[in-house]
Each structure stands twice: as structure tokens, then as C-alpha cells.
Design a protein around this motif. Structure first.
Motif, PDB file in Angstrom:
ATOM      1  N   SER A  82       0.823  -1.205   0.000  1.00 51.03           N
ATOM      2  CA  SER A  82       0.000   0.000   0.000  1.00 51.03           C
ATOM      3  C   SER A  82       0.862   1.262   0.000  1.00 51.03           C
ATOM      4  N   GLN A  85       2.415   1.694  -3.414  1.00 51.70           N
ATOM      5  CA  GLN A  85       1.432   2.190  -4.367  1.00 51.70           C
ATOM      6  C   GLN A  85       1.197   3.682  -4.190  1.00 51.70           C
ATOM      7  N   GLN A  86       1.086   4.128  -2.946  1.00 50.73           N
ATOM      8  CA  GLN A  86       0.864   5.551  -2.686  1.00 50.73           C
ATOM      9  C   GLN A  86       2.028   6.397  -3.200  1.00 50.73           C
ATOM     10  N   GLU A  89       1.938   6.524  -7.022  1.00 52.26           N
ATOM     11  CA  GLU A  89       0.854   7.396  -7.459  1.00 52.26           C
ATOM     12  C   GLU A  89       1.214   8.866  -7.276  1.00 52.26           C
ATOM     13  N   PHE A 142      -6.676   7.495  -7.136  1.00 54.49           N
ATOM     14  CA  PHE A 142      -5.447   7.187  -6.422  1.00 54.49           C
ATOM     15  C   PHE A 142      -5.674   7.212  -4.916  1.00 54.49           C
ATOM     16  N   HIS A 143      -4.689   6.657  -4.198  1.00 54.51           N
ATOM     17  CA  HIS A 143      -4.832   6.453  -2.757  1.00 54.51           C
ATOM     18  C   HIS A 143      -3.775   7.185  -1.932  1.00 54.51           C
ATOM     19  N   TYR A 144      -2.915   7.948  -2.571  1.00 52.19           N
ATOM     20  CA  TYR A 144      -1.795   8.546  -1.840  1.00 52.19           C
ATOM     21  C   TYR A 144      -2.272   9.575  -0.827  1.00 52.19           C
ATOM     22  N   ARG A 145      -1.435   9.776   0.180  1.00 52.57           N
ATOM     23  CA  ARG A 145      -1.701  10.767   1.217  1.00 52.57           C
ATOM     24  C   ARG A 145      -0.566  11.786   1.214  1.00 52.57           C
ATOM     25  N   ALA A 148       3.172  10.564   1.255  1.00 51.88           N
ATOM     26  CA  ALA A 148       3.688  10.102  -0.038  1.00 51.88           C
ATOM     27  C   ALA A 148       3.899  11.277  -0.979  1.00 51.88           C
TER      28      ALA A 148
END
Length: 210
Positions: A82, A85-86, A89, A142-145, A148
Motif C-alpha cells: 500500500s 502504491q501511494q 501514485e 489514487f490512494h496517496y496521502r 507520499a
């Protein structure tokens, strides 16, 4: 079916659309690395080998976006997957927006000072505009925070520093080498702008999902 559907999360998340864009971006990435081939060889001949990874800016951005699409198609498992991926992205958004805008701006800046644009220049304008647009469109998937995103901004600033410290920035129209300091400043500011855009679109995308 309204035209807004083609910009919707529902449409963009279709596996057929993700695969189509993945194939297009892979082909663009390959072409980009071929485009930078001469500069990469020149960098090896006149510099240190480690500098080569900082030379092909746009195709590397396209590579990040391709990886981000692949991870949407096949999401990784576990915390490590995870976080990876972040970060990919976030890199995809920051670098695609940054180099998409940068290339178009540099092409037209060169034209403003007398450079004559050919068909390849117009092809680059179209493809790099698409890079920036698709990255901001897909933020909603997308899932980034922010952690990231901060890492992606830091990496891109390192890339900028290597480019202008060791002279491995993308080759410019000849008319712009007298304005190299302005180009360098524009490049750094554009990295910060792209990071800010990535954050704004992330916040907007998340709010729309609630």
C-alpha cells in the motif's frame, strides 16, 4: 449518455479504459526513452553513470504513471504494498503535471524567441498536455496521502538539483540557453506548483467520494 460521464470516476475506473491508457503510456514511455537516447549516451560519456537516471524526465514520469495504472489494475497487498502504491501514485501525479507543463512552456518559450516549430514539437505539445491532464483526472482513483506526496515532491526537487548542478537537464531550444537561470527557477517553482496541484486535487477527489 452525457459528456460528463466520460470524465467520471465510473468511466475512468473501467478496466478497459485503464488497460487502454496503460498501453498508450507504455508506448509513450518507450518512445520517450528513445528520444532521450542521445543525451543519455552523452551523459555516460561525459559524466557519472548515476546521473543517467535523472536525464529522461518526461518518460520517467510516464513510467511512474504506467506503474500507477498497473497498480490500480492489480492492487498490492499488505502495508508495504500500500505504501509503495501511494508513493508511485504521488510520483506519477507530481512528475506528470510538472513535466507536462514544463515541456509545453519551454517549446513555446523557444518559439517566442525565434525557434521554428516542426511537427514533432506539436506532437510533444499534445502528448505532454495529455500527461498533465490525465494525471489530474486520475487523482480521484489514487490512494496517496500527504506523506507520499511530500516524498514525491522531495524526489522531484532532487531531480531538479541534479539536472541544473551537473547540466543534465533536458536539452533546450538553442534560444533559451541565455536564459538558463530563468529556466532553472521556473523548473523549481513548477515542482512546487505540481505538488500543490496534486494535494488540491487529492483533497477535492476525496471530498467528492464522501
Amino acid at each position: 449518455m452525457s459528456i460528463s460521464y466520460f470524465w467520471s470516476r465510473e468511466f475512468l475506473s473501467k478496466r478497459s479504459i485503464l488497460w487502454l491508457l496503460l498501453i498508450c503510456n507504455i508506448l509513450g514511455t518507450i518512445y520517450g526513452y528513445i528520444w532521450y537516447g542521445g543525451q543519455m549516451v552523452d551523459t555516460v560519456d561525459h559524466g557519472l553513470l548515476w546521473q543517467v537516471i535523472f536525464v529522461p524526465d518526461s518518460p520517467t514520469a510516464s513510467l511512474f504513471f504506467s506503474l500507477a495504472l498497473l497498480l490500480l489494475l492489480y492492487p498490492p497487498r499488505g502495508l508495504g504494498g500500500s505504501l509503495f502504491q501511494q508513493f508511485i501514485e504521488a510520483l506519477a501525479v507530481v512528475t506528470s503535471v510538472k513535466y507536462g507543463i514544463w515541456a509545453v512552456a519551454i517549446i513555446f518559450a523557444g518559439q517566442a524567441q525565434g525557434d521554428v516549430l516542426g511537427w514533432q514539437d506539436w506532437m510533444l505539445v499534445a502528448s505532454h498536455t495529455a500527461m498533465a491532464v490525465e494525471a489530474l483526472l486520475f487523482v480521484r482513483l489514487f490512494h496517496y496521502r500527504w506523506t507520499a506526496l511530500t516524498g514525491a515532491i522531495a524526489w522531484t526537487l532532487v531531480n531538479d538539483t541534479v539536472d541544473y548542478t551537473y547540466g543534465v537537464f533536458p536539452w533546450l531550444p538553442g534560444q533559451l540557453y541565455d536564459d538558463l537561470s530563468a529556466v532553472e527557477l521556473f523548473t523549481y517553482l513548477l515542482t512546487l506548483f505540481s505538488g500543490f496541484a496534486g494535494w488540491i486535487f487529492m483533497k477535492y477527489g476525496n471530498s467528492k467520494q464522501r
